[in-house]
Scaffold this motif. Structure first.
Motif, PDB file in Angstrom:
ATOM      1  N   ARG A 156       2.705  -2.192  -3.560  1.00 25.45           N
ATOM      2  CA  ARG A 156       1.588  -1.266  -3.303  1.00 25.45           C
ATOM      3  C   ARG A 156       1.857  -0.446  -2.050  1.00 25.45           C
ATOM      4  N   ASP A 157       2.389  -1.097  -1.009  1.00 26.20           N
ATOM      5  CA  ASP A 157       2.700  -0.389   0.232  1.00 26.20           C
ATOM      6  C   ASP A 157       3.772   0.678  -0.004  1.00 26.20           C
ATOM      7  N   GLU A 210       4.499   2.177  -2.862  1.00 30.30           N
ATOM      8  CA  GLU A 210       3.908   3.252  -3.667  1.00 30.30           C
ATOM      9  C   GLU A 210       3.038   4.159  -2.806  1.00 30.30           C
ATOM     10  N   SER A 211       2.297   3.560  -1.878  1.00 32.26           N
ATOM     11  CA  SER A 211       1.468   4.355  -0.976  1.00 32.26           C
ATOM     12  C   SER A 211       2.337   5.248  -0.092  1.00 32.26           C
ATOM     13  N   TYR A 212       3.415   4.680   0.434  1.00 31.98           N
ATOM     14  CA  TYR A 212       4.309   5.453   1.284  1.00 31.98           C
ATOM     15  C   TYR A 212       4.977   6.575   0.504  1.00 31.98           C
ATOM     16  N   GLY A 232       3.735   8.107  -2.038  1.00 32.30           N
ATOM     17  CA  GLY A 232       2.699   9.125  -2.197  1.00 32.30           C
ATOM     18  C   GLY A 232       2.533   9.962  -0.941  1.00 32.30           C
ATOM     19  N   TYR A 233       2.574   9.293   0.216  1.00 32.59           N
ATOM     20  CA  TYR A 233       2.458   9.993   1.490  1.00 32.59           C
ATOM     21  C   TYR A 233       3.619  10.966   1.679  1.00 32.59           C
TER      22      TYR A 233
END
Length: 143
Positions: free
Chosen positions: A99-100, A102-104, A106-107
């Motif tokens: 999840r981390d 994927e978030s990064y 996206g960022y």
């Protein structure tokens, strides 16, 4: 989780190898009990664990090596539960790490889109300035 005995001796002695299904790698914790540190991406890989290693793990849990197999079931069960708990924790951490990531990603994707938008604005402004320069040069050339 069931283990498959390979070439064990009759009478319950773990003289052969134990094959824990789906356990890509096994290891020993700092004081001897097993710790599951298998890569989760390769569940089909099986590791043969020598029976002597399992006996040592059971001894750390308090099982006597000469005790009947029935008496070694309690410590074996504790080892299994601990390994399942550790595996569950590793799976939770892996899921959080994914999840981390994927978030990064996206960022970073958002930053790239912003960079592209700014570059596009600069290109338009640059083209406009070129046109204005060309007009000024024409005006100076005709004067």
């Amino acid at each position: 989780m069931a283990c498959t005995l390979g070439a064990g001796r009759p009478g319950g002695d773990f003289g052969g190898w134990i094959v824990p299904p789906g356990s890509g790698r096994g290891g020993r914790g700092p004081r001897g009990p097993p710790s599951i540190v298998a890569p989760l991406a390769a569940p089909q890989a099986e590791l043969l664990v020598p029976a002597g290693t399992i006996r040592r793990w059971l001894q750390v849990e308090g099982a006597e090596p000469t005790a009947p197999a029935e008496e070694r079931l309690g410590p074996a069960w504790r080892l299994l539960r601990r390994a399942e708990t550790q595996l569950g924790e590793l799976e939770r951490r892996r899921a959080q790490d994914m999840r981390d990531v994927e978030s990064y990603v996206g960022y970073v994707h958002t930053l790239m889109e912003e960079q592209d938008a700014i570059a596009s604005e600069y290109e338009k402004e640059n083209e406009q300035l070129r046109l204005e320069l060309a007009q000024l040069q024409l005006q100076q050339g005709s004067s």
